[in-house]
Design a protein around this motif. Structure first.
Motif, PDB file in Angstrom:
ATOM      1  N   PHE A   5       0.819  -1.224   0.000  1.00  0.00           N
ATOM      2  CA  PHE A   5       0.000   0.000   0.000  1.00  0.00           C
ATOM      3  C   PHE A   5       0.846   1.265   0.000  1.00  0.00           C
ATOM      4  O   PHE A   5       0.323   2.361   0.194  1.00  0.00           O
ATOM      5  N   LEU A   6       2.156   1.149  -0.192  1.00  0.00           N
ATOM      6  CA  LEU A   6       2.995   2.359  -0.136  1.00  0.00           C
ATOM      7  C   LEU A   6       2.587   3.329  -1.231  1.00  0.00           C
ATOM      8  O   LEU A   6       2.118   2.930  -2.297  1.00  0.00           O
ATOM      9  N   GLU A  48       4.178   6.465  -3.571  1.00  0.00           N
ATOM     10  CA  GLU A  48       5.485   6.998  -3.950  1.00  0.00           C
ATOM     11  C   GLU A  48       5.658   8.389  -3.342  1.00  0.00           C
ATOM     12  O   GLU A  48       4.701   9.122  -3.158  1.00  0.00           O
ATOM     13  N   LYS A  80      -6.801  -4.824  -2.265  1.00  0.00           N
ATOM     14  CA  LYS A  80      -5.806  -3.902  -2.836  1.00  0.00           C
ATOM     15  C   LYS A  80      -6.428  -3.082  -3.967  1.00  0.00           C
ATOM     16  O   LYS A  80      -6.278  -1.860  -4.036  1.00  0.00           O
ATOM     17  N   ASN A 107      -7.443  16.776  -2.096  1.00  0.00           N
ATOM     18  CA  ASN A 107      -6.833  17.896  -2.821  1.00  0.00           C
ATOM     19  C   ASN A 107      -7.207  17.839  -4.296  1.00  0.00           C
ATOM     20  O   ASN A 107      -6.855  16.887  -5.000  1.00  0.00           O
ATOM     21  N   LYS A 165       3.590  13.335  -9.031  1.00  0.00           N
ATOM     22  CA  LYS A 165       3.332  13.988  -7.749  1.00  0.00           C
ATOM     23  C   LYS A 165       4.692  14.426  -7.205  1.00  0.00           C
ATOM     24  O   LYS A 165       5.742  14.060  -7.784  1.00  0.00           O
ATOM     25  N   ARG A 224      -2.382  23.053  -8.972  1.00  0.00           N
ATOM     26  CA  ARG A 224      -2.215  22.333  -7.700  1.00  0.00           C
ATOM     27  C   ARG A 224      -2.620  23.185  -6.491  1.00  0.00           C
ATOM     28  O   ARG A 224      -2.430  22.774  -5.341  1.00  0.00           O
TER      29      ARG A 224
END
Ligand code: NAD
Ligand code: UDX
Length: 465
Positions: A175-176, A178, A229, A276, A348, A444
């Motif tokens: 589930f990490l 980046e 997942k 966001n 990101k 952003r």
């Protein structure tokens, strides 16, 4: 849960030295100094980069990764292209290979391409010895464990026909995210382990328990683990598409998406994370995993469920299209003889990964309109940016070493990635070197609108008038 000893496990092999395999194994190595961990890959260049002396040039950029690799590499963490030998020596094998969307054949554009899973499984079948626990770390369609089991048990490719091999198959999705991978691995919200062999499950639990609170380790059956997942990623992406759809409504009505976000996010049932608004989600996972979920739903005849989830991806594309269209509209409806600066090319902040980055689609729309583009990203290499635009050989595209360098003579700057640095650029100097009227498009919502406007820029901020 009945906890057994980990002493049976000495040697781990991870197939796939990518964004997941490298950082995940580095964190296991740091927390389990008694285990020997070999990360293997068929891509020799990638392995060479993991073994490079200059740690700032590791193939994956993640805050904190360099320090762990420095501490463990050569002690209990090894990167190697010797796949066969490391499989043969392993007690546990993690499969962490790529599972992209199929590009041709049945399910093209939706289903996961499992050819790398199949080839790693065949290699395991051939070289593994005695009893081996095989762990699915890659994100996979539900029921893949069945396919893996089938290949392992029916393979006749074993090198040593006299030794009876046995396998246990577990699902342990990762589930990490980046950019925060090391922190996510070191302090996970949960670790999920699916399987039907309690002994194997316990051995894997015992590894994680070296640094993860037992209460955070969830065990389920194989299919729940595989499906969870996909569903976790679908729910996360759904929040982003929801907030992005409302950002458009804010622009039409005079509401402000930041205020709406705060108002709804303070309801503890909704929660304030992952709200966001932006140029649409990128990254190698969300789109591919939702499309895979859509494919699975259709496969099981659940067409309404498939249509529901597919809409998350449609809104994401629409958000990118509407942003490129409104930039063109504000620049007097044409981009010919205009130069645009794209600030940020990674999908990101805090990563050098550009897979499915919204910058790619939006930039392509500008190139189709005849714009000249100049890119700046603090971590993405020039060749990686240029590679995306092979089909635009006649366009003027350059990559600069700084935002100011990129802005020379430009008509507009688009902030596409939420890199912290972009807030603190010398916007006064940038304004001076640009052609007027000079535009900033903040996709952003990360710049101080008043400050930018006071300098003299025309500024457009996502999700408000
Ligand atoms: P990646 O493309 O960065 O790395 C995969 C590696 O596997 C490549 O280096 C490739 O050469 C290697 N490989 C393929 N077949 C092989 C074989 N037969 N033998 C040895 N090596 C082989 O991919 P990734 O981003 O690390 O993702 C891996 C899996 O983890 C995918 O299923 C992905 O969906 C999932 N995942 C990714 C993330 C993420 O943030 N990137 C997060 C969670 C889960
Ligand atoms: C995602 C999941 O978060 C992670 O749990 C899974 O293991 C892999 O997929 P990742 O794609 O690395 O991780 O990054 P994430 O932080 O989820 O961001 C994905 C995209 O959504 C990025 O483009 C990001 O900018 C965007 N995003 C994220 C938003 O637009 N708004 C948000 O509120 C959060």
């Amino acid at each position: 849960m009945n906890i057994t000893k980990t002493s049976n496990i000495k040697n781990i092999c991870c197939i796939g030295a990518g964004y997941v395999g490298g950082p995940t194994m580095a964190v296991i190595a740091a927390n389990c100094p008694d285990l020997i961990i070999n990360v293997v890959d068929i891509n020799i260049d990638r392995i060479n980069s993991w073994n490079i002396d200059d740690l700032s040039k590791l193939p994956v950029f993640e805050p904190g990764l360099k320090d762990i690799v420095e501490k463990c590499r050569g002690k209990n963490l090894f990167f190697s292209s010797n796949v066969e030998e490391n499989i043969a020596n392993a007690d546990i094998i993690f499969i962490s290979v790529n599972t992209p969307t199929k590009t041709k054949g049945i399910g093209a554009g939706y289903a996961s391409d499992l050819k790398w899973i199949e080839s790693s499984t065949r290699t395991i079948a051939k070289f593994a010895r005695n009893h081996t626990i095989v762990v699915e770390k890659s994100t996979l369609p539900v029921k893949t464990a069945e396919t893996i089991k089938n290949i392992l048990l029916s393979s006749d490719e074993s090198l040593d026909k006299n030794v009876k091999k046995t396998f246990s198959i577990l699902s342990n999705p990762e589930f990490l995210a980046e950019g925060s991978a090391i922190n996510d691995l070191q302090n996970p919200d949960r670790v999920l382990i699916g399987g039907d062999d309690n002994y194997a499950i316990n051995l894997l639990v015992n590894i994680y328990e070296k640094w993860v609170d037992t209460k955070k380790i969830i065990t389920t059956n194989l299919w729940s683990s595989e499906l969870s997942k996909l569903v976790a990623n679908a729910f996360l992406a759904q929040r982003i598409s929801s907030v992005n759809s409302i950002s458009a409504l804010c622009e039409s009505t005079g509401a402000n998406i930041q205020e709406v976000k705060e108002a709804i996010g303070s309801d503890t049932r909704i929660g304030n994370k992952f709200l966001n608004a932006g140029p649409g989600f990128g990254g190698s996972c969300f789109k591919k995993d939702i499309l895979n979920l859509v494919y699975l739903c259709r496969y099981y005849g659940l067409n309404e469920v498939a249509a529901y989830w597919e809409q998350i991806v449609q809104i994401n594309l629409w958000q990118q299209k509407r942003i490129s269209a409104l930039v063109i509209k504000n620049l007097f409806g044409t981009l010919s003889n205009k130069k645009l600066v794209i600030l940020g090319f990674s999908f990101k902040a805090n990563t050098n990964d550009t897979r499915e980055s919204p910058s790619i689609n939006i930039s392509k729309e500008f190139l189709k309109e005849g714009a000249e583009l100049n890119f700046y990203d603090p971590k993405v290499e020039k060749k990686q940016i240029l590679r995306e635009f092979d089909d635009f050989k006649d366009s003027k595209i350059s990559v600069s070493k700084s935002a100011l360098g990129a802005a020379e003579g430009a008509d507009a700057v688009l902030v596409m990635t939420d890199w912290e640095d972009f807030k603190y650029l010398d916007w006064i100097s940038i304004y001076k070197v640009m052609r007027k009227p000079a535009w900033v498009f903040d996709t952003r919502i990360c710049l101080n609108r008043e400050e930018i406007s006071n300098i003299g820029f025309n500024i457009w901020t996502l999700g408000r008038i």
